[in-house]
Design a protein around this motif. Structure first.
Motif, PDB file in Angstrom:
ATOM      1  N   VAL A 207      30.534  51.796  28.872  1.00  0.00           N
ATOM      2  CA  VAL A 207      30.854  51.281  27.758  1.00  0.00           C
ATOM      3  C   VAL A 207      32.096  51.821  27.051  1.00  0.00           C
ATOM      4  CG1 VAL A 207      30.291  50.360  25.484  1.00  0.00           C
ATOM      5  CG2 VAL A 207      28.642  50.228  27.412  1.00  0.00           C
ATOM      6  N   GLY A 208      32.034  53.076  27.069  1.00  0.00           N
ATOM      7  CA  GLY A 208      33.083  53.855  26.339  1.00  0.00           C
ATOM      8  C   GLY A 208      34.464  53.634  27.173  1.00  0.00           C
TER       9      GLY A 208
ATOM     10  N   VAL B 258      39.975  54.754  21.576  1.00  0.00           N
ATOM     11  CA  VAL B 258      40.145  55.967  22.238  1.00  0.00           C
ATOM     12  C   VAL B 258      39.354  57.009  21.803  1.00  0.00           C
ATOM     13  CG1 VAL B 258      41.856  57.273  23.543  1.00  0.00           C
ATOM     14  CG2 VAL B 258      42.546  55.105  23.204  1.00  0.00           C
ATOM     15  N   LEU B 259      39.850  57.277  20.608  1.00  0.00           N
ATOM     16  CA  LEU B 259      39.202  58.510  19.848  1.00  0.00           C
ATOM     17  C   LEU B 259      37.777  58.299  19.371  1.00  0.00           C
ATOM     18  CD1 LEU B 259      42.394  59.661  17.570  1.00  0.00           C
ATOM     19  CD2 LEU B 259      41.712  60.480  20.098  1.00  0.00           C
ATOM     20  N   ALA B 260      37.392  57.110  19.375  1.00  0.00           N
ATOM     21  CA  ALA B 260      36.060  57.063  18.818  1.00  0.00           C
ATOM     22  C   ALA B 260      35.441  56.458  20.083  1.00  0.00           C
ATOM     23  CB  ALA B 260      36.015  55.854  17.844  1.00  0.00           C
ATOM     24  N   LEU B 261      35.486  55.169  20.592  1.00  0.00           N
ATOM     25  CA  LEU B 261      34.576  54.357  21.559  1.00  0.00           C
ATOM     26  C   LEU B 261      34.804  55.236  22.906  1.00  0.00           C
ATOM     27  CD1 LEU B 261      32.779  52.432  22.934  1.00  0.00           C
ATOM     28  CD2 LEU B 261      34.920  50.771  22.978  1.00  0.00           C
TER      29      LEU B 261
ATOM     30  N   MET C 237      35.170  51.371  35.567  1.00  0.00           N
ATOM     31  CA  MET C 237      34.334  50.686  34.859  1.00  0.00           C
ATOM     32  C   MET C 237      33.121  49.978  35.596  1.00  0.00           C
ATOM     33  SD  MET C 237      36.256  48.859  31.379  1.00  0.00           S
ATOM     34  CE  MET C 237      37.358  47.864  32.487  1.00  0.00           C
ATOM     35  N   LEU C 238      33.989  49.184  36.706  1.00  0.00           N
ATOM     36  CA  LEU C 238      32.881  48.557  37.762  1.00  0.00           C
ATOM     37  C   LEU C 238      31.951  49.799  38.320  1.00  0.00           C
ATOM     38  CD1 LEU C 238      32.379  46.070  39.237  1.00  0.00           C
ATOM     39  CD2 LEU C 238      34.285  46.301  40.713  1.00  0.00           C
ATOM     40  N   SER C 239      32.746  50.507  38.845  1.00  0.00           N
ATOM     41  CA  SER C 239      31.588  51.417  39.538  1.00  0.00           C
ATOM     42  C   SER C 239      30.492  52.127  38.392  1.00  0.00           C
ATOM     43  CB  SER C 239      32.390  52.615  39.736  1.00  0.00           C
ATOM     44  OG  SER C 239      31.627  53.764  40.704  1.00  0.00           O
ATOM     45  N   PHE C 240      30.489  52.398  37.461  1.00  0.00           N
ATOM     46  CA  PHE C 240      29.701  52.754  36.455  1.00  0.00           C
ATOM     47  C   PHE C 240      28.773  51.600  36.191  1.00  0.00           C
ATOM     48  CE2 PHE C 240      32.413  56.504  35.315  1.00  0.00           C
ATOM     49  CZ  PHE C 240      31.238  57.349  35.745  1.00  0.00           C
TER      50      PHE C 240
END
Length: 544
Positions: free
Chosen positions: A138-139, A399-402, A332-335
């Motif tokens: 998600v990040g 970027v700095l949060a999520l 993203m797809l791999s995770f």
């Protein structure tokens, strides 16, 4: 008792004791129907290797992780750090790979831990794995949305909020995650090969046109590891390795899990260690080892692009920007695929609702688990979007949060799982009387556990640095506590299952093998089920 029934019971009991089901090599079978099993033979060595390497997102690691490590930690010896961690990961892989020969389960980490340390600890590990990989996946939507919005603004002169491309990414990833794994592997493979080719091109360009200090090897001098940020730099570098440990998750879908999984893990570790060590060294070569920290501090993640522009031209740099984004998409797809398979494994074994333990009839993909992760991703992205009151182009929220929070929480959980799995490997073989036979592998696992626990301690201690939070910020303890809460919830859930549903507790980590034991026990001839695999061990013959 009829002979046939007796034979099946003995066969299931043998499978239970040795940790390997009695079936043809590579086959994954289930008497409850194919909707309760992932399809075997879907993916071979090349496809599996590409799938796990895609999770490391090489271009994102080079432009993001490496430059940030130079920038924030000031560790000139980062290339040597990758070599050292490559050794640690190889030590971990020795026992982990051997375990993969005996246990084939889509819930790899928690299955191994359950088989070594018991079902209750396995339940705790399952919750940590689901939380950690979900946070990682998600990040990444944060940096994906930010980068795509930047490209749209640069080339189309259209301003869009980061969460719009991020939401589109959630939908596309969700659709791909419900398809056959071999199709996913092809998508990941194409994107990964392009990424690696681009990195190789600019690596050669950096070597051909070095900075003021030439092809200096200073970065490989142990003295270059000095600095207060060494422990935190270790955490950053470990994050670049995350992905290779996912290979056993696909064991049920490979043609020859006993050999393919171990082979892929070692190939992945070797590739990441060598490729990333060389690339991080050449970044220093391009700027000059004495200037790399200052250059990274000034340019940030844009350093790679500012170094390639003068050497390879604007067209190459534009292509680099584009495939930087596709590399993020591949990660993203791999995770996503990994999270879907953990949810499937947990649903199949009763740790989550049974609906999650079913696969699509057509392609054999864990479609319900995939849908769950898609919903979670959509909710989290929407939540961060609603809380974002910054202007377009501001990286603070995406970027700095999520991205930063999700990535570091996930990496923390994976490090904990790796350390625990190393201990579980030792327990698994010792309890089965194979301690002497497996002595070298168990020594490697012990050394890996100690090294990983040291990295974990540094990660918790310096978590405020990892997430760029102020020293007294609540984030310093709030974010790592998510992993602690997940572990505690899983342990409590496992304990409740042991008391209220002992049969489910006994099957934690067994996967399809539990189905075979149930079938043997339910033949209709009064055959008692074999003793739960988490009971006190009896004297067993050593595993081969």
């Amino acid at each position: 008792m009829p002979t046939g029934s007796s034979g099946r019971t003995r066969s299931a009991a043998t499978a239970h004791r040795t940790g390997r089901p009695d079936r043809p090599q590579g086959a994954i079978s289930t008497f409850k129907g194919q909707e309760r099993a992932l399809r075997a033979g879907r993916i071979g060595t090349p496809g599996l290797l590409l799938s796990v390497l895609a999770a490391s997102a090489p271009l994102m690691a080079v432009a993001g992780v490496m430059v940030t490590t130079y920038q924030v930690m000031g560790i000139v010896g980062q290339p040597l750090l990758f070599v050292i961690l490559g050794v640690v990961m190889a030590l971990f892989g020795v026992g982990y790979a051997e375990m993969s020969r005996h246990v084939h389960n889509a819930g790899a980490f928690y299955a191994y831990i359950a088989r070594g340390l018991g079902g209750t600890v396995g339940s705790g590990a399952a919750c940590v794995a689901l939380t950690a990989y979900s946070a990682l996946q998600v990040g990444i939507y944060g940096i994906f949305g930010f980068e795509v919005a930047g490209l749209i603004g640069r080339y189309l002169s259209v301003t869009v909020a980061w969460w719009i491309p991020a939401s589109a990414g959630v939908a596309v990833i969700g659709a791909l995650g419900a398809l056959k794994i071999d199709l996913n592997a092809k998508v990941l493979g194409v994107l990964l090969v392009i990424e690696v080719a681009l990195i190789a091109v600019f690596d050669v360009a950096f070597a051909a046109a070095p900075g003021p200090q030439g092809l200096s090897l200073r970065a490989f001098d142990p003295a270059a590891l000095g600095g207060a940020g060494l422990g935190t730099a270790l955490c950053f570098a470990v994050a670049a390795f995350v992905g290779f440990e996912q290979a056993p998750v696909y064991a049920e879908e490979t043609s020859r899990p006993q050999t393919v999984v171990a082979r892929v893990m070692f190939l992945a570790v070797g590739f990441v260690a060598v490729f990333f060590a060389v690339s991080s060294w050449l970044i220093g070569v391009a700027t000059g080892p004495g200037n790399v920290v200052a250059a990274a501090g000034k340019e940030g993640p844009g350093l790679i692009f500012s170094l390639t522009g003068p050497r390879l031209g604007a067209a190459f740099t534009d292509a680099l920007h584009l495939f930087f984004v596709t590399g993020i998409f591949a990660s993203m797809l791999s995770f996503h695929n990994v999270v879907a398979r953990y949810a499937f494994a947990m649903g199949r074994e009763g740790l989550l609702p049974a609906a999650l333990g079913r696969t699509a009839k057509a392609g054999g993909a864990p479609v319900t688990g995939s849908l769950l992760q898609t919903v979670v991703s959509a909710v989290v992205v929407l939540g961060f979007a609603l809380g974002d009151h910054s202007t377009a182009g501001d990286p603070a929220t995406p970027v700095l949060a999520l991205f930063t929070w999700g990535g570091n929480v996930g990496a923390l959980g994976v490090i904990l799982l790796m350390a625990t799995a190393s201990v579980a490997v030792i327990a698994f073989f010792v309890r089965r009387g194979a301690g002497r036979v497996q002595a070298v592998r168990l020594l490697a696992s012990g050394l890996a556990a100690l090294a990983l626990l040291a990295v974990l301690a540094y990660a918790v201690k310096d978590f405020d640095v990892l997430v760029a939070a102020e020293r007294g910020s609540a984030l310093r303890w709030l974010l790592p506590s998510l992993i602690g809460v997940a572990a505690l919830a899983g342990l409590v859930h496992g304990r409740v299952l042991r008391v209220r549903r002992p049969a489910v507790h006994a099957g934690i980590g067994l996967g399809n093998e539990a189905f075979q034991l149930e079938k043997a026990a339910g033949d209709g001839h009064g055959t008692p089920p074999p003793a739960p695999h988490h009971a006190a061990p009896e004297k067993r013959r050593p595993c081969p």
